[in-house]
Design a protein around this motif. Structure first.
Motif, short mmCIF file in Angstrom:
data_model
loop_
_atom_site.label_atom_id
_atom_site.label_comp_id
_atom_site.label_asym_id
_atom_site.label_seq_id
_atom_site.Cartn_x
_atom_site.Cartn_y
_atom_site.Cartn_z
N MET A 287 40.98 54.99 30.58
CA MET A 287 40.72 54.71 32.06
C MET A 287 40.72 53.61 32.61
O MET A 287 40.70 52.32 32.16
CB MET A 287 39.28 55.14 32.33
N LEU A 288 41.56 53.55 33.75
CA LEU A 288 42.01 52.40 34.60
C LEU A 288 40.93 52.23 35.66
O LEU A 288 40.70 52.96 36.71
CB LEU A 288 43.40 52.31 35.20
N THR A 289 40.57 50.75 35.57
CA THR A 289 39.38 50.66 36.84
C THR A 289 40.22 49.43 37.63
O THR A 289 40.29 48.27 37.11
CB THR A 289 38.25 50.36 36.32
N LEU A 290 39.94 49.54 38.80
CA LEU A 290 40.22 48.30 39.70
C LEU A 290 38.94 47.38 40.14
O LEU A 290 37.79 47.92 40.05
CB LEU A 290 40.55 48.53 41.22
N VAL A 291 39.25 46.20 39.69
CA VAL A 291 37.94 45.24 39.93
C VAL A 291 38.42 44.39 41.06
O VAL A 291 39.26 43.63 41.18
CB VAL A 291 37.96 44.34 38.61
N TRP A 292 37.58 44.63 42.34
CA TRP A 292 37.71 44.21 43.53
C TRP A 292 36.92 42.73 43.53
O TRP A 292 35.90 42.55 43.69
CB TRP A 292 37.08 45.04 44.44
N PHE A 293 37.82 41.57 43.20
CA PHE A 293 37.33 40.26 43.48
C PHE A 293 37.00 39.99 44.98
O PHE A 293 37.90 40.14 45.69
CB PHE A 293 38.01 39.23 42.73
N ARG A 294 35.71 39.34 45.18
CA ARG A 294 35.44 38.90 46.59
C ARG A 294 35.03 37.33 46.25
O ARG A 294 35.93 36.33 46.33
CB ARG A 294 34.34 39.58 47.11
N ARG A 295 33.78 36.93 46.12
CA ARG A 295 33.27 35.71 46.04
C ARG A 295 32.56 35.60 44.76
O ARG A 295 31.43 35.34 44.36
CB ARG A 295 32.32 35.39 47.25
N ASP A 296 33.26 36.11 43.78
CA ASP A 296 33.06 35.95 42.21
C ASP A 296 34.35 35.78 41.76
O ASP A 296 34.45 36.41 40.70
CB ASP A 296 32.32 37.48 41.81
N LEU A 297 34.95 34.43 41.83
CA LEU A 297 36.15 34.27 41.35
C LEU A 297 36.14 33.52 40.00
O LEU A 297 36.57 32.52 39.81
CB LEU A 297 36.89 33.43 42.55
N ARG A 298 35.53 34.53 39.19
CA ARG A 298 35.40 33.70 37.63
C ARG A 298 35.50 35.08 36.61
O ARG A 298 35.45 36.18 37.19
CB ARG A 298 34.06 33.08 37.63
N LEU A 299 35.91 34.73 35.54
CA LEU A 299 35.87 35.56 34.26
C LEU A 299 34.66 35.67 33.57
O LEU A 299 34.20 36.81 33.16
CB LEU A 299 37.04 35.17 33.57
N ALA A 300 33.87 34.42 33.36
CA ALA A 300 32.59 34.67 32.73
C ALA A 300 31.50 34.89 33.50
O ALA A 300 31.40 34.59 34.79
CB ALA A 300 32.24 33.26 32.27
N ASP A 301 30.40 35.79 32.84
CA ASP A 301 29.29 36.30 33.70
C ASP A 301 29.62 36.88 34.72
O ASP A 301 29.23 36.84 36.04
CB ASP A 301 28.36 35.15 34.12
N ASN A 302 30.50 37.90 34.76
CA ASN A 302 31.06 38.78 35.89
C ASN A 302 30.82 40.24 35.49
O ASN A 302 31.59 40.73 34.95
CB ASN A 302 32.87 38.51 36.10
N PRO A 303 29.68 40.71 36.00
CA PRO A 303 29.35 41.94 35.63
C PRO A 303 30.10 43.29 35.94
O PRO A 303 30.60 44.24 34.89
CB PRO A 303 28.07 42.23 36.27
N ALA A 304 30.90 42.98 36.99
CA ALA A 304 31.97 44.08 37.34
C ALA A 304 33.26 44.05 36.40
O ALA A 304 33.71 45.05 35.96
CB ALA A 304 32.35 43.94 38.88
N LEU A 305 33.63 42.83 36.25
CA LEU A 305 34.80 42.76 35.03
C LEU A 305 34.19 43.26 33.91
O LEU A 305 34.86 43.86 33.03
CB LEU A 305 35.34 41.21 35.13
#
Length: 470
Positions: free
Chosen positions: A1-19
């Motif tokens: 499954m391919l998922t788009l992760v829409w970054f907004r004011r969460d410009l990090r890889l660590a502790d990023n629940p959506a990612l």
């Protein structure tokens, strides 16, 4: 499954629940959308930071074999287009709490779900959602201390999430070049910002240095603008390069019971409180929560001379002028000085607090819609848990107390640096020979005060008396 992760004011890889959730489902396509309909209230300094933060995020993603896809256009239309191009089956993002963005995100979520897309949003920007902290009567809080107690009763924050293993799409969609967003200034006024800041998740690791070097003394040093006693994490928090959970965890590991930790966590609490108030009172950035202030008799400034003097750091009050020049140069101002500068604008100059809120919004790299508006309404005495209107900061006394050697003034108002420290906060009171030895000529090298502090204080109290019984 391919998922788009829409970054907004969460410009990090660590502790990023959506990612993390998207990576668990399969391949990830990270996207940033420059949405003209978002009404994100981002000023020039914030746009500068955003440009460099996006570049840093793209570099971080590149180290994991992914690339940030940049698009311009309305969010829903843009997401639909990328879903069609890539065959993505899901979209995930981390929630924001600005009222216009909440409305947009609800509309986007419903429209995509109606089209059969698997859509989820996550909590990442706050310790607790604004609607989860309620009074015993089920209403929102208007006073910080009981809000903070209620939030703490909800328990310790969850542990931060690690960077997940990432897999990109088989075919990379096209992307706008970052420069096409037009975030950087056309006239290069940003030299001071470039010298003062390095945006990005890697730079946000200043958190580690702060908890080691400054946290133990934070409760005492934070009020002194000449001392590097604050974390300077606010822009990194605003753009999501570090999360409040990461901050909490770092302070827990360093010194969970120390007075510096308690004071610093209270500041995190004020950030939570600001978003709580904005969520329940969307008018916060523009209208006073205390309705009496809608009829406040502000001073007329038809030529804008007083406002211009304040903005340019030429009020004749050195601690205020130092702060305003620091702001214009670096995109940041020490919090103690923000309060003093704000008090001078709304009480001694008696100009509307909204003018200050807009100037800070355009010039601060950490201009968070919630915290900026809450802070200005606090200073003006018209907001949630606001200082009483009759609390009027005296800029001379504040300078003498919190910049006792005049070092902060000497740095940002260098024309006064040759004065003895005791005269730097009120140069007009210095003897003529002292001024001459320092090479200071009032009204030529440095302005005389634009208002009389005693007279303007009384005028402010008289103005408040006209509305306080309404």
């Amino acid at each position: 499954m391919l998922t788009l992760v829409w970054f907004r004011r969460d410009l990090r890889l660590a502790d990023n629940p959506a990612l993390v959730a998207a990576a668990r489902d399969g391949a990830v396509c990270p996207i940033y959308i420059h949405d003209p309909e978002a009404k994100d209230r981002q000023g020039g300094a914030g746009r500068w930071w955003l440009h460099h933060a996006l570049a840093a995020l793209d570099a971080s993603l590149g180290r994991h074999g992914l690339a940030l896809i940049i698009r311009r256009g309305p969010a829903l239309e843009t997401l639909r287009g990328v879903i069609h191009e890539t065959g993505a089956e899901g979209v995930r993002w981390n929630r924001l709490y600005d009222p216009p963005l909440i409305r947009r995100d609800r509309h986007v979520k419903q429209a995509l779900r109606d089209a059969g897309v698997d859509v989820h949003s996550h909590k990442a920007d706050l310790l607790h959602e604004p609607w989860t902290v309620r009074t015993g009567q089920g209403s929102d809080y208007r006073v910080f201390t009981p809000f903070w107690r209620a939030l703490r009763r909800l328990g310790e924050p969850e542990a931060p999430l690690a960077v997940p293993d990432l897999q990109g799409p088989l075919a990379r969609p096209w992307s706008e070049p970052l420069g096409a967003l037009g975030l950087l200034p056309r006239i290069p006024w940003d030299t001071g910002l470039r010298e003062a800041w390095t945006p990005g998740e890697e730079a946000a690791r200043r958190l580690d240095r702060f908890v080691t070097d400054a946290l133990p003394r934070y409760h005492t040093d934070r009020d002194y603008p000449a001392i590097p006693g604050t974390s300077r994490l606010s822009p990194h928090l605003h753009f999501g390069e570090v999360s409040p959970r990461q901050v909490w965890a770092a302070t827990t590991e360093a010194d969970p019971e120390g007075p510096g930790t308690a004071a610093f966590r209270t500041e995190i609490g004020w950030r939570e409180f600001a978003h709580h108030v904005l969520f329940h009172h969307p008018e916060l950035p523009d209208e006073p929560l205390d309705r009496r202030f809608r009829g406040f008799p502000w001073r007329a400034d038809p030529a804008g001379e007083l406002l211009t003097a304040w903005r340019s750091g030429c009020t004749g009050f050195p601690i205020v002028d130092a702060g305003m020049r620091e702001l214009r140069t670096t995109g940041w101002m020490h919090n103690r000085v923000r309060m003093v500068a704000g008090s001078l604008l709304v009480k001694n100059l008696r100009l509307p607090w909204q003018l200050g809120e807009r100037w800070f919004r355009d010039n601060l790299v950490d201009a968070d819609p919630a915290s900026n508006a809450l802070g200005w309404q606090w200073v003006a005495g018209c907001g949630a848990d606001a200082a009483p209107y009759f609390r009027i900061f005296n800029p001379i006394r504040q300078g003498e107390r919190f910049d006792p050697d005049g070092d902060y003034v000497a740095r940002w108002v260098p024309e006064l640096a040759a004065l003895p420290p005791r005269q730097r906060h009120a140069p007009w009171e210095a003897a003529a020979n002292v001024l001459a030895r320092a090479g200071v000529r009032l009204d030529r090298d440095y302005p005389s005060p634009v208002v009389d502090l005693r007279e303007s204080r009384q005028a402010a109290l008289d103005a408040f008396a006209r509305i306080k019984g309404d």
